[in-house]
Design a protein around this motif. Structure first.
Motif, short mmCIF file in Angstrom:
data_model
loop_
_atom_site.label_atom_id
_atom_site.label_comp_id
_atom_site.label_asym_id
_atom_site.label_seq_id
_atom_site.Cartn_x
_atom_site.Cartn_y
_atom_site.Cartn_z
N GLY A 90 0.82 -1.21 0.00
CA GLY A 90 0.00 0.00 0.00
C GLY A 90 0.85 1.25 0.00
N LEU B 14 -11.00 0.79 1.67
CA LEU B 14 -10.63 1.36 0.39
C LEU B 14 -11.84 2.05 -0.26
CD1 LEU B 14 -8.04 1.44 -1.22
CD2 LEU B 14 -8.63 -0.79 -2.18
N ILE B 45 -5.89 1.08 -8.25
CA ILE B 45 -5.67 0.90 -6.82
C ILE B 45 -4.74 1.98 -6.25
CG2 ILE B 45 -3.92 -0.88 -7.37
CD1 ILE B 45 -5.91 -0.86 -4.14
N SER B 81 -10.86 -7.63 -0.01
CA SER B 81 -11.20 -6.52 0.87
C SER B 81 -10.19 -6.44 2.02
CB SER B 81 -12.66 -6.64 1.34
OG SER B 81 -12.75 -6.73 2.73
N GLY B 84 -7.13 -4.51 0.76
CA GLY B 84 -7.36 -3.06 0.73
C GLY B 84 -7.28 -2.47 2.13
N GLN B 87 -3.69 -2.43 3.25
CA GLN B 87 -2.92 -1.39 2.56
C GLN B 87 -3.19 -0.02 3.16
OE1 GLN B 87 -4.22 -2.46 -1.39
NE2 GLN B 87 -2.30 -3.48 -1.86
#
Lengths: 192, 192
Positions: A90, B14, B45, B81, B84, B87
C-alpha cells in the motif's frame, strides 16, 4: 523509441524488502542499483513501516525510474506475513501515485516465467537467471534482492515489447519461448 | 492530569474509510470531527490509496490528535477486501509514525466491548451508543463514521484510565461493567 527504460522493482516485505533498479535497452537489462531494506521484528509495526517506506522512497527519488513494479500479494499460509506485505505494498503504490510514476503489479508466476521461461522456477533458478541477464559474477543475495531485480526485468520486458518484436534479436532461448507463448496467448485472446 | 485528550480513530477501508475525532475529558467524549473518505472501485488501486491517504493525513494535520487508533485487520471471507484494508492500515500507521503520534491497534471486539459493554454488539448498537455518548440527535451515518468514532472513544478511555479510576464518576453502567472487568483482568494478569 527511447534508448532505454528504467524500472524499479520491489519485492515487498516487512523484515526484508528487496529493491532493484535496472535499465533496459533493446531487451538487454543492466544493473543500476540493488538493496535489501530491513526492519527489526522487535520494533513497533509503525516504525518498521516508516523505515521501509523511507528506504523505498529514497531509492525512487535517487534513481527516478520510468516505471515501478511490485510483486502482487496473495494469500499465504502465514496471515501475519501477508498483512505486512500488504501494508508495504500500500505504501509503495501510494508513493508511485504521488510521484505520477506508472506502477504495475506482477504475480510471482509472471515474473518467474518471464525471466526463466518457467513459471514454477525456484529461487535458485531465478537468482541464476538474474545473474546471467545482468552479467554479474554471482547471483544477488539474499533472494529478496534477486527477486526485486527479476520483477524489474519482467516489467521492463512486458511494458516495452507488447508484440514481442524486439525480443527475437537479443533474447535468450527461454525468453524467446516465453515471448512466443505470450504472443500466441495474446493473438488467441484477440481471435476469440 | 491534562484537561482532555484528543483521539483520531480510523475505520480503514478502500471504498469507505471512516475518520472520527473526539476530545475526552474526565471520560466524557465530545465530537470534534467525523467524515467518511471514499474512493471509486473503478479507479486504479494506487489512485484509490493516494486519495484515502491524503484524506486521512489532512484530518490528522487539521485536528492534531494526541493519539491515533486504528481497527486491527483480521482475516475475513473476502481476501480482496482484507488486502485493501491492510494497505490503508499500512499508510495510516506510517503517517502516525512520521508525525510521532502514538498509534494503537484495537480489535473490533475491544471497541464494541468498550463502548457498548458487549463485545458482540451489532452495528446498530454501536451507532446508538456513539450517538448517546456524544449527545448527538442521530447516530452518525454510514456505519463507518460511527465505527471510527467508537474506535476513538475506546482508545481515549483505554489510554486515559489504566486503573479504571475516573471511570466510576461519569461512566454509564455498561462502561462501568467493562472497566471493572478490565481492571479484574489486569489485576489477575499481575497476580499470575
Amino acid at each position: 523509441m527511447a534508448a532505454s527504460v528504467r524500472v524499479l522493482g520491489v519485492d515487498p516485505g516487512l523484515t526484508r524488502c528487496g529493491v532493484g533498479v535496472v535499465d533496459i535497452a533493446h531487451r538487454t537489462p543492466s544493473l543500476v542499483h540493488v538493496e535489501v531494506l530491513r526492519s527489526d521484528a522487535g520494533e513497533p509495526i509503525e516504525q518498521r513501516l516508516l523505515r521501509i517506506a523511507r528506504g523505498v522512497e529514497a531509492a525512487i527519488d535517487a534513481h527516478r525510474p520510468d516505471a515501478i513494479a511490485l510483486e502482487r500479494v496473495f494469500a499465504q499460509a502465514n496471515l501475519r506475513s501477508v498483512m505486512g506485505v500488504a501494508q508495504i505494498s500500500g505504501i509503495v503504490l501510494r508513493a508511485a501515485a504521488e510521484r505520477q510514476i506508472p506502477i504495475a503489479l506482477l504475480t510471482p508466476t509472471e515474473v518467474k516465467a518471464s525471466v526463466t521461461g518457467y513459471g514454477a522456477a525456484d529461487k535458485r533458478q531465478v537468482g541464476e537467471m538474474v545473474r546471467r541477464l545482468l552479467r554479474l559474477e554471482a547471483a544477488p543475495k539474499p533472494a529478496d534482492a534477486a527477486d526485486a531485480l527479476a520483477i524489474a526485468i519482467a516489467e521492463g520486458w512486458r511494458a516495452r515489447v507488447p508484440g514481442g518484436g524486439a525480443a527475437a534479436v537479443t533474447a535468450t532461448p527461454a525468453q524467446r519461448a516465453w515471448a512466443a507463448a505470450e504472443a500466441a496467448a495474446k493473438s488467441g485472446r484477440l481471435r476469440r
